[in-house]
Enzyme design. Structure first.
Site, short mmCIF file in Angstrom:
data_model
loop_
_atom_site.label_atom_id
_atom_site.label_comp_id
_atom_site.label_asym_id
_atom_site.label_seq_id
_atom_site.Cartn_x
_atom_site.Cartn_y
_atom_site.Cartn_z
N VAL A 162 22.48 28.82 95.03
CA VAL A 162 23.04 27.48 95.19
C VAL A 162 24.13 27.16 94.16
O VAL A 162 24.88 26.19 94.34
CB VAL A 162 21.90 26.43 95.10
N TYR A 163 24.27 27.95 93.10
CA TYR A 163 25.29 27.68 92.10
C TYR A 163 26.69 27.79 92.72
O TYR A 163 27.09 28.86 93.17
CB TYR A 163 25.20 28.63 90.91
N SER A 164 27.41 26.67 92.71
CA SER A 164 28.77 26.62 93.26
C SER A 164 28.83 27.23 94.65
O SER A 164 29.74 27.99 95.00
CB SER A 164 29.76 27.32 92.32
#
Length: 273
Positions: free
Chosen positions: A60-62
Site C-alpha cells: 500500500v505504500y505509495s
C-alpha cells in the site's frame, strides 16, 4: 553492523531494518515528503554499504511504487540471497470488492502483485499489515500457510494489533499445524510505550521477533520540540499519533536531548538504543 536471528528462527537480519514507506513516486499516491526513485536509491545503496540486509516495505505504500523502487534498487545493488526482503498485505489496493483485507482471495492476488513489483520470486517476510475484522483469522492463517508451502513466502509476520488478537492467531496456527508468525511489527518508541504492557511480554514468551515501526516517532525524537518539518506539517496520520502540546512528550524529547548532548551522540542513536 550487528546481525541477529529474527525471533526463534534461523534467519539472520541486521539489527537495523530500513523502512521504505518514505520512498514512492508523486503520481502514485505518494505524500509530499516522499522521495522519488533517484533520491530513494541513494539511501538504499548507502544502507547496503553499511551492512544493512533487512528491507521492509508494503504493497500500500505509495500505491505500490515503494515496492517497485525497492525492487529495482535491490536488483541493481545486491544479490537476492544476501538480503532479507519484507513487505505487507491488507491495505486497499483497488476500488470495489476484494480490493483490501486479508481474505484468501485478497492475499492470493496481492502476493503475486507484490512479487511482480519487487522483481523477485519470493518474499522473505510477508506480514499482515493490520487485523482484518471482516475475515476469520483461520482463513487468513491458512492462506498464508499455503503461500509458504508454495514457495512464494519464507516466513510470515504480523503488525499492529491487540495482544489478544496476536495470541489468537498464534493459537490458530498451532492448532492446525500451519505456519506460525515469527515477527511482530508494532508501534514502539520513547513517546509510545503501551506495547510494554502486554504485546512485548507476549512476544518474549513466544519467541517472536520485534520490528518496531516509527522508532523515531516520525522524527520528533531527533529534533527540538518546536521544530517542524514538511512531514510533520502534512502527515495527517502522524498528527493522530502525537499531540502537539503534550507535556509528557515534551519532557521525553527534552530529556533525550540532554542525554544525547552529554554523551556527544546524535539523538537518533540514543532514541533507537
Amino acid at each position: 553492523m550487528d546481525y541477529v536471528k529474527l525471533g526463534r528462527t534461523g534467519l539472520e537480519v541486521s539489527r537495523i531494518c530500513l523502512g521504505c514507506m518514505s520512498y514512492g513516486e508523486s503520481d502514485r499516491g505518494a505524500h509530499s515528503w516522499t522521495l522519488g526513485e533517484d533520491e530513494s536509491r541513494k539511501f538504499i545503496k548507502q544502507s547496503l554499504d553499511l551492512g544493512i540486509n533487512f528491507f521492509d516495505t508494503a504493497n500500500v505504500y505509495s500505491d505500490g511504487s515503494s515496492e517497485e523502487i525497492v525492487g529495482r534498487a535491490l536488483k541493481d545493488f545486491a544479490r537476492r540471497d544476501e538480503i532479507v526482503l519484507a513487505t505487507k498485505v491488507h491495505g486497499r489496493m483497488h476500488k470495489g470488492a476484494n480490493g483490501a483485507g486479508l481474505s484468501r482471495k485478497a492475499i492470493m492476488s496481492e502476493i503475486d502483485h507484490s512479487l511482480s513489483r519487487l522483481k523477485t520470486d519470493y518474499i522473505d517476510l510477508y506480514q499482515i499489515h493490520r487485523w482484518d475484522y471482516g475475515t476469520p483469522i483461520d482463513e487468513t492463517m491458512e492462506a498464508l500457510h499455503d503461500l509458504v508451502k508454495a514457495g512464494k513466502v519464507r516466513y510470515i509476520g504480523a503488525s499492529s494489533m491487540y495482544a489478544w488478537q496476536f495470541a489468537k492467531a498464534l493459537h490458530v496456527a498451532e492448532k492446525n499445524n500451519w505456519t506460525r508468525f515469527v515477527s511482530m511489527q508494532n508501534y514502539v518508541n520513547l513517546l509510545y510505550r503501551e506495547e510494554e504492557r502486554e504485546m512485548l511480554p507476549l512476544c518474549k514468551e513466544e519467541g517472536i521477533g520485534v520490528i518496531p515501526w516509527s522508532p523515531l516517532a516520525r522524527g520528533r525524537l531527533t529534533r527540538d520540540w518546536n521544530e517542524t518539518t514538511e512531514r510533520s506539517a502534512t502527515d495527517e496520520f502522524g498528527k493522530k499519533l502525537y499531540a502537539t502540546a503534550a507535556d509528557a512528550d515534551k519532557k521525553v524529547i527534552e530529556t533525550l536531548a540532554e542525554i544525547a548532548a552529554k554523551r556527544n551522540l546524535p539523538r537518533a542513536q540514543i532514541a533507537l538504543a
